[in-house]
Scaffold this motif. Structure first.
Motif, PDB file in Angstrom:
ATOM      1  N   UNK A   1       0.859  -1.181   0.000  1.00 37.67           N
ATOM      2  CA  UNK A   1       0.000   0.000   0.000  1.00 37.67           C
ATOM      3  C   UNK A   1       0.899   1.236   0.000  1.00 37.67           C
ATOM      4  N   UNK A   2       0.951   1.917  -1.150  1.00 39.10           N
ATOM      5  CA  UNK A   2       1.822   3.094  -1.292  1.00 39.10           C
ATOM      6  C   UNK A   2       1.037   4.401  -1.227  1.00 39.10           C
ATOM      7  N   UNK A   3      -0.193   4.332  -0.766  1.00 33.07           N
ATOM      8  CA  UNK A   3      -1.067   5.510  -0.785  1.00 33.07           C
ATOM      9  C   UNK A   3      -0.461   6.700  -0.055  1.00 33.07           C
ATOM     10  N   UNK A   4       0.092   6.476   1.118  1.00 35.67           N
ATOM     11  CA  UNK A   4       0.673   7.567   1.898  1.00 35.67           C
ATOM     12  C   UNK A   4       2.036   7.967   1.360  1.00 35.67           C
ATOM     13  N   UNK A   5       2.837   6.988   0.998  1.00 33.12           N
ATOM     14  CA  UNK A   5       4.205   7.263   0.557  1.00 33.12           C
ATOM     15  C   UNK A   5       4.257   8.014  -0.768  1.00 33.12           C
ATOM     16  N   UNK A   6       3.237   7.852  -1.609  1.00 27.43           N
ATOM     17  CA  UNK A   6       3.225   8.540  -2.896  1.00 27.43           C
ATOM     18  C   UNK A   6       2.861  10.015  -2.777  1.00 27.43           C
ATOM     19  N   UNK A   7       2.231  10.385  -1.674  1.00 24.19           N
ATOM     20  CA  UNK A   7       1.852  11.779  -1.481  1.00 24.19           C
ATOM     21  C   UNK A   7       3.106  12.653  -1.435  1.00 24.19           C
ATOM     22  N   UNK A   8       3.042  13.741  -2.156  1.00 19.97           N
ATOM     23  CA  UNK A   8       4.193  14.637  -2.189  1.00 19.97           C
ATOM     24  C   UNK A   8       5.148  14.370  -3.341  1.00 19.97           C
ATOM     25  N   UNK A   9       4.992  13.261  -4.043  1.00 25.55           N
ATOM     26  CA  UNK A   9       5.829  12.976  -5.217  1.00 25.55           C
ATOM     27  C   UNK A   9       5.503  13.996  -6.305  1.00 25.55           C
ATOM     28  N   UNK A  10       6.520  14.624  -6.873  1.00 28.03           N
ATOM     29  CA  UNK A  10       6.320  15.693  -7.843  1.00 28.03           C
ATOM     30  C   UNK A  10       6.522  15.244  -9.295  1.00 28.03           C
ATOM     31  N   UNK A  11       6.753  13.989  -9.523  1.00 24.88           N
ATOM     32  CA  UNK A  11       7.012  13.489 -10.867  1.00 24.88           C
ATOM     33  C   UNK A  11       5.719  13.516 -11.690  1.00 24.88           C
ATOM     34  N   UNK A  12       5.745  14.055 -12.911  1.00 26.17           N
ATOM     35  CA  UNK A  12       4.562  13.979 -13.776  1.00 26.17           C
ATOM     36  C   UNK A  12       4.213  12.523 -14.086  1.00 26.17           C
ATOM     37  N   UNK A  13       2.935  12.193 -13.951  1.00 24.76           N
ATOM     38  CA  UNK A  13       2.486  10.808 -14.126  1.00 24.76           C
ATOM     39  C   UNK A  13       1.314  10.771 -15.096  1.00 24.76           C
ATOM     40  N   UNK A  14       1.389   9.867 -16.050  1.00 29.33           N
ATOM     41  CA  UNK A  14       0.271   9.585 -16.950  1.00 29.33           C
ATOM     42  C   UNK A  14      -0.258   8.197 -16.634  1.00 29.33           C
ATOM     43  N   UNK A  15      -1.547   8.111 -16.312  1.00 29.64           N
ATOM     44  CA  UNK A  15      -2.192   6.822 -16.072  1.00 29.64           C
ATOM     45  C   UNK A  15      -3.124   6.543 -17.250  1.00 29.64           C
ATOM     46  N   UNK A  16      -2.922   5.410 -17.900  1.00 27.45           N
ATOM     47  CA  UNK A  16      -3.747   5.003 -19.036  1.00 27.45           C
ATOM     48  C   UNK A  16      -4.590   3.809 -18.610  1.00 27.45           C
ATOM     49  N   UNK A  17      -5.891   3.866 -18.867  1.00 26.12           N
ATOM     50  CA  UNK A  17      -6.750   2.734 -18.526  1.00 26.12           C
ATOM     51  C   UNK A  17      -7.741   2.500 -19.660  1.00 26.12           C
ATOM     52  N   UNK A  18      -7.961   1.251 -20.009  1.00 26.26           N
ATOM     53  CA  UNK A  18      -8.908   0.896 -21.058  1.00 26.26           C
ATOM     54  C   UNK A  18     -10.297   0.654 -20.481  1.00 26.26           C
ATOM     55  N   UNK A  19     -11.291   1.181 -21.158  1.00 25.88           N
ATOM     56  CA  UNK A  19     -12.658   1.006 -20.686  1.00 25.88           C
ATOM     57  C   UNK A  19     -13.068  -0.473 -20.684  1.00 25.88           C
ATOM     58  N   UNK A  20     -12.477  -1.262 -21.588  1.00 25.82           N
ATOM     59  CA  UNK A  20     -12.808  -2.671 -21.695  1.00 25.82           C
ATOM     60  C   UNK A  20     -11.948  -3.551 -20.787  1.00 25.82           C
ATOM     61  N   UNK A  21     -11.155  -2.939 -19.936  1.00 27.98           N
ATOM     62  CA  UNK A  21     -10.306  -3.698 -19.014  1.00 27.98           C
ATOM     63  C   UNK A  21     -11.186  -4.427 -17.994  1.00 27.98           C
ATOM     64  N   UNK A  22     -10.988  -5.740 -17.894  1.00 27.50           N
ATOM     65  CA  UNK A  22     -11.779  -6.527 -16.945  1.00 27.50           C
ATOM     66  C   UNK A  22     -11.068  -6.676 -15.606  1.00 27.50           C
ATOM     67  N   UNK A  23      -9.854  -6.122 -15.483  1.00 23.70           N
ATOM     68  CA  UNK A  23      -9.084  -6.221 -14.241  1.00 23.70           C
ATOM     69  C   UNK A  23      -9.022  -4.895 -13.489  1.00 23.70           C
TER      70      UNK A  23
END
Length: 379
Positions: free
Chosen positions: A311-333
């Motif tokens: 669980x990295x929820x707390x540790x990721x806070x404050x990270x300044x790196x630009x992040x792109x999250x890609x997700x497919x609408x047809x993803x079953x996972x």
């Protein structure tokens, strides 16, 4: 003419009449079949426009050759023309745009594209990382923008080979096999944390700086670990249908099926096809199944358990790196809700939802994936 025909015996004349009648009746159908089978042809030379030789006019959606991308599709964008097939003589195109020329008296549309020399095939290499030999693929020129790809479960660096072949040579790309996967050595510990340690040391061993780190699925969890562990090594991050920041739980009833994949190739193949639902089933699909079977047998179930234990929820806070999250609408996972959970943690994140794709845009449409990479990394 009548005199000439009069010299032909009656039976032979009747046969000729029947033959020509058959040809006359079948010819239109044969022409239509030929037209529907033949791809639309375009040629391209360095720094020149695509030359149109044939363009379908009835609005049919046609396939595109593998010269552009492995999924037989033009990269999607509002300005892209997506219903034209073509052949390429040499080189690769990562953008094909349509110009409306209806007011010029010329053909309704003109196509042009960006040409680039073909990047040489990714090379297979090994490096010693934390006393383990890790296998990786490498492409591009040394000194180029470093980009490291981290694959998902039941996978290897091969899942990024199509994209590596499409990227410009200005990018120096690496796709490693994590320990316990592919052709890399095995490790006793099966955990996201351990995989993250190996990625960090991989980057250090190759003396890479300002890395663009790309992770798919389980690899997305590994990349999050690297973000927490050594953010100073990274310039940007791309997460493809990643496991969420607080882990990914696998229902107990699924574990027996995961265990069955070890000895049932067809069942494993069906599962992998489900993760790339819009991709044609072909020789590359079979290759990906073979790559999955190279995984340490323990990991068929233990990787799923590893995804439940971080669980990295707390540790990721404050990270300044630009992040792109890609997700497919047809993803079953991975759901859109899971992908958008990063927005609650990182203020530098952008989530892109692809309506027509599943869990694996990197192999479902490498052309589109590369287009998104280039747009994100050039900002």
């Amino acid at each position: 003419m009548k005199k000439r025909l009069g010299n032909i015996p009656g039976e032979r004349l009747r046969l000729m009449e029947v033959f020509y009648l058959i040809v006359f009746l079948l010819l239109p159908g044969l022409v239509r079949a030929y037209d529907s089978y033949m791809p639309n042809r375009f040629s391209i030379c360095s720094d020149q426009n695509i030359t149109k030789e044939y363009l379908d006019t009835d609005g049919r959606a046609l396939c595109i050759g593998r010269g552009l991308c492995y999924n037989n599709r033009i990269p999607e964008s509002p300005s892209m023309l997506r219903d034209v097939s073509f052949d390429l003589f040499y080189g690769q195109i990562y953008s094909i745009e349509s110009d409306d020329l209806s007011n010029t008296g010329e053909d309704t549309h003109s196509l042009h594209g960006r040409y680039q020399d073909s990047m040489e095939q990714p090379q297979s290499r090994y490096v010693k990382v934390l006393d383990k030999k890790l296998h990786y693929l490498e492409a591009g020129k040394p000194g180029g923008i470093p980009m490291v790809f981290v694959h998902g479960n039941f996978a290897s660096g091969k899942w990024f080979e199509p994209a590596m072949e499409l990227l410009p040579e200005s990018y120096h790309t690496f796709a490693l096999d994590l320990p316990n996967f592919g052709r890399s050595d095995r490790t006793e510990e099966v955990s996201i944390d351990n995989y993250g340690k190996h990625v960090v040391d991989f980057i250090k061993q190759l003396e890479l700086e300002g890395v663009i780190l790309v992770g798919h699925s389980l690899g997305g969890a590994v990349v999050q670990n690297v973000m927490v562990r050594r953010p100073d090594l990274l310039s940007r991050v791309v997460l493809i249908d990643p496991a969420p920041p607080d882990g990914l739980k696998t229902p107990p009833e699924v574990y027996p099926f995961l265990d069955m994949y070890r000895s049932n190739r067809e069942l494993l193949k069906k599962a992998l096809i489900g993760t790339m639902p819009t991709r044609p089933v072909d020789e590359f699909t079979e290759l990906l199944v073979d790559e999955a079977l190279l995984m340490d047998p323990r990991c068929f179930t233990e990787n799923a358990r590893a995804l439940e234990k971080y669980n990295y929820s707390e540790e990721l806070k404050g990270i300044e790196i630009p992040v792109l999250v890609i997700v497919g609408r047809k993803d079953i996972l991975i759901t859109e809700e899971m992908a958008r959970s990063f927005e609650k943690i990182l203020h530098t994140v952008h989530v892109s939802v692809l309506e027509n794709y599943g869990h694996s845009i990197n192999v479902e449409n490498p052309g589109l994936f590369v287009e998104m990479l280039l747009e994100f990394t050039s900002k």
